[in-house]
Design a protein around this motif. Structure first.
Motif, short mmCIF file in Angstrom:
data_model
loop_
_atom_site.label_atom_id
_atom_site.label_comp_id
_atom_site.label_asym_id
_atom_site.label_seq_id
_atom_site.Cartn_x
_atom_site.Cartn_y
_atom_site.Cartn_z
N LYS A 86 -1.08 -11.13 -44.79
CA LYS A 86 -2.33 -10.44 -44.50
C LYS A 86 -2.71 -10.60 -43.02
N PHE A 87 -2.45 -11.78 -42.46
CA PHE A 87 -2.72 -12.00 -41.04
C PHE A 87 -1.83 -11.10 -40.18
N GLY A 88 -0.56 -10.99 -40.55
CA GLY A 88 0.35 -10.11 -39.83
C GLY A 88 -0.08 -8.65 -39.93
N ASN A 89 -0.55 -8.24 -41.12
CA ASN A 89 -1.04 -6.87 -41.28
C ASN A 89 -2.22 -6.60 -40.36
N GLY A 90 -3.13 -7.53 -40.27
CA GLY A 90 -4.30 -7.35 -39.42
C GLY A 90 -3.93 -7.27 -37.95
N CYS A 91 -3.05 -8.16 -37.50
CA CYS A 91 -2.64 -8.15 -36.10
C CYS A 91 -1.89 -6.87 -35.75
N ILE A 92 -1.01 -6.45 -36.63
CA ILE A 92 -0.25 -5.22 -36.37
C ILE A 92 -1.18 -4.01 -36.38
N GLY A 93 -2.18 -4.00 -37.28
CA GLY A 93 -3.14 -2.90 -37.29
C GLY A 93 -3.92 -2.79 -36.00
N ILE A 94 -4.36 -3.91 -35.48
CA ILE A 94 -5.10 -3.91 -34.22
C ILE A 94 -4.20 -3.48 -33.06
N LEU A 95 -2.98 -4.01 -33.02
CA LEU A 95 -2.06 -3.65 -31.94
C LEU A 95 -1.68 -2.17 -31.98
N ILE A 96 -1.47 -1.63 -33.18
CA ILE A 96 -1.13 -0.21 -33.29
C ILE A 96 -2.29 0.65 -32.83
N SER A 97 -3.50 0.29 -33.23
CA SER A 97 -4.64 1.12 -32.82
C SER A 97 -4.86 1.06 -31.32
N ILE A 98 -4.68 -0.10 -30.70
CA ILE A 98 -4.82 -0.19 -29.24
C ILE A 98 -3.72 0.61 -28.54
N ALA A 99 -2.49 0.49 -29.05
CA ALA A 99 -1.38 1.22 -28.44
C ALA A 99 -1.56 2.73 -28.58
N VAL A 155 -4.45 4.33 -28.86
CA VAL A 155 -5.54 4.77 -27.97
C VAL A 155 -5.01 4.92 -26.55
N VAL A 156 -4.24 3.95 -26.10
CA VAL A 156 -3.74 4.00 -24.72
C VAL A 156 -2.71 5.12 -24.54
N SER A 157 -1.74 5.20 -25.44
CA SER A 157 -0.65 6.15 -25.23
C SER A 157 -0.97 7.56 -25.71
N GLY A 158 -1.60 7.68 -26.86
CA GLY A 158 -1.82 9.01 -27.42
C GLY A 158 -3.03 9.72 -26.88
N LEU A 159 -4.15 9.03 -26.80
CA LEU A 159 -5.37 9.71 -26.39
C LEU A 159 -5.43 9.98 -24.90
N PHE A 160 -5.03 8.99 -24.11
CA PHE A 160 -5.16 9.18 -22.68
C PHE A 160 -4.07 10.08 -22.11
N ASN A 161 -2.94 10.20 -22.83
CA ASN A 161 -1.90 11.14 -22.41
C ASN A 161 -2.05 12.49 -23.10
N ASN A 162 -2.99 12.59 -24.07
CA ASN A 162 -3.30 13.81 -24.81
C ASN A 162 -2.06 14.37 -25.50
N GLN A 163 -1.33 13.50 -26.19
CA GLN A 163 -0.15 13.92 -26.94
C GLN A 163 -0.36 13.59 -28.40
N MET A 164 -0.52 14.63 -29.21
CA MET A 164 -0.78 14.45 -30.64
C MET A 164 0.44 13.91 -31.38
N ASN A 165 1.64 14.22 -30.88
CA ASN A 165 2.82 13.76 -31.62
C ASN A 165 2.94 12.24 -31.57
N ILE A 166 2.49 11.61 -30.49
CA ILE A 166 2.51 10.14 -30.43
C ILE A 166 1.55 9.57 -31.47
N LEU A 167 0.40 10.20 -31.63
CA LEU A 167 -0.56 9.73 -32.63
C LEU A 167 0.00 9.89 -34.05
N VAL A 168 0.68 11.00 -34.30
CA VAL A 168 1.26 11.22 -35.63
C VAL A 168 2.38 10.22 -35.88
N TYR A 169 3.21 9.99 -34.87
CA TYR A 169 4.26 8.98 -34.99
C TYR A 169 3.67 7.59 -35.26
N GLY A 170 2.63 7.25 -34.54
CA GLY A 170 2.00 5.94 -34.73
C GLY A 170 1.42 5.78 -36.11
#
Length: 184
Positions: free
Chosen positions: A128-141, A143-158
């Protein structure tokens, strides 16, 4: 965990794996916008279905149990989140994605807090701790890669990768032996 619960968990994880693979194929074929709309629709349907099932559980059984009001609160919150997300569906994709990733990061924080509580109680907590950490890391990644680069495919992949990870952890927990306490 009973045999029926194990089968239900395995079937749900197989369904999650199939949806994740479908989303990966959609993003790879150039249908990133449709994949994004599919992701949002899946999240809305999950929140509404989970809220309705918790409400049904409360009305049928949990209102007579200790902690039944917690189940009622959970059902109302999930229904409210589902309706709120569906009302945001027509807004800008940036706002919707930011809201969904914030919700995903918040659920990761909740998983971490629940795992720390389980550690204090002497229960298994590492998954459960690993799930939480991975969830936070995925959401931060995302936000940085998908939203600021405006690429929807990165968000769908994530999202599909996080869905794959959730399906695999659900599959692992379905095959994990449960501790049974016998009273003698």
């Amino acid at each position: 965990m009973s045999y029926f619960q194990r089968v239900k968990k395995i079937a749900a994880s197989i369904f999650m794996l199939l949806v994740a693979l479908l989303l990966i194929l959609m993003a790879g074929e150039g249908y990133a916008e449709e994949g994004f709309l599919t992701v949002v629709a899946i999240i809305i349907l999950y929140q509404l279905f989970a809220g309705m099932s918790y409400l049904w559980y409360y009305l049928s059984m949990a209102r007579h149990m200790v902690g039944g009001k917690k189940i009622l609160t959970k059902s109302v919150l999930l229904l409210d989140l589902g309706l709120f997300t569906s009302s945001m569906f027509q807004m800008s994709s940036f706002v919707v994605v930011l809201y969904l990733l914030g919700f995903y990061a918040f659920s990761g924080v909740i998983d971490i807090l629940r795992s720390l509580e389980a550690k204090r109680n002497g229960i298994s907590w590492k998954l459960k701790f690993g799930n939480g950490c991975i969830g936070i890391l995925i959401s931060i990644a995302l936000v940085v890669s998908g939203l600021f680069n405006n690429q929807m495919n990165i968000l769908v992949y994530g999202y599909s990768l996080s869905l794959l990870y959730a399906a695999l952890t659900r599959l692992i927990s379905a095959f994990r032996k449960t501790k049974v306490v016998y009273i003698q």
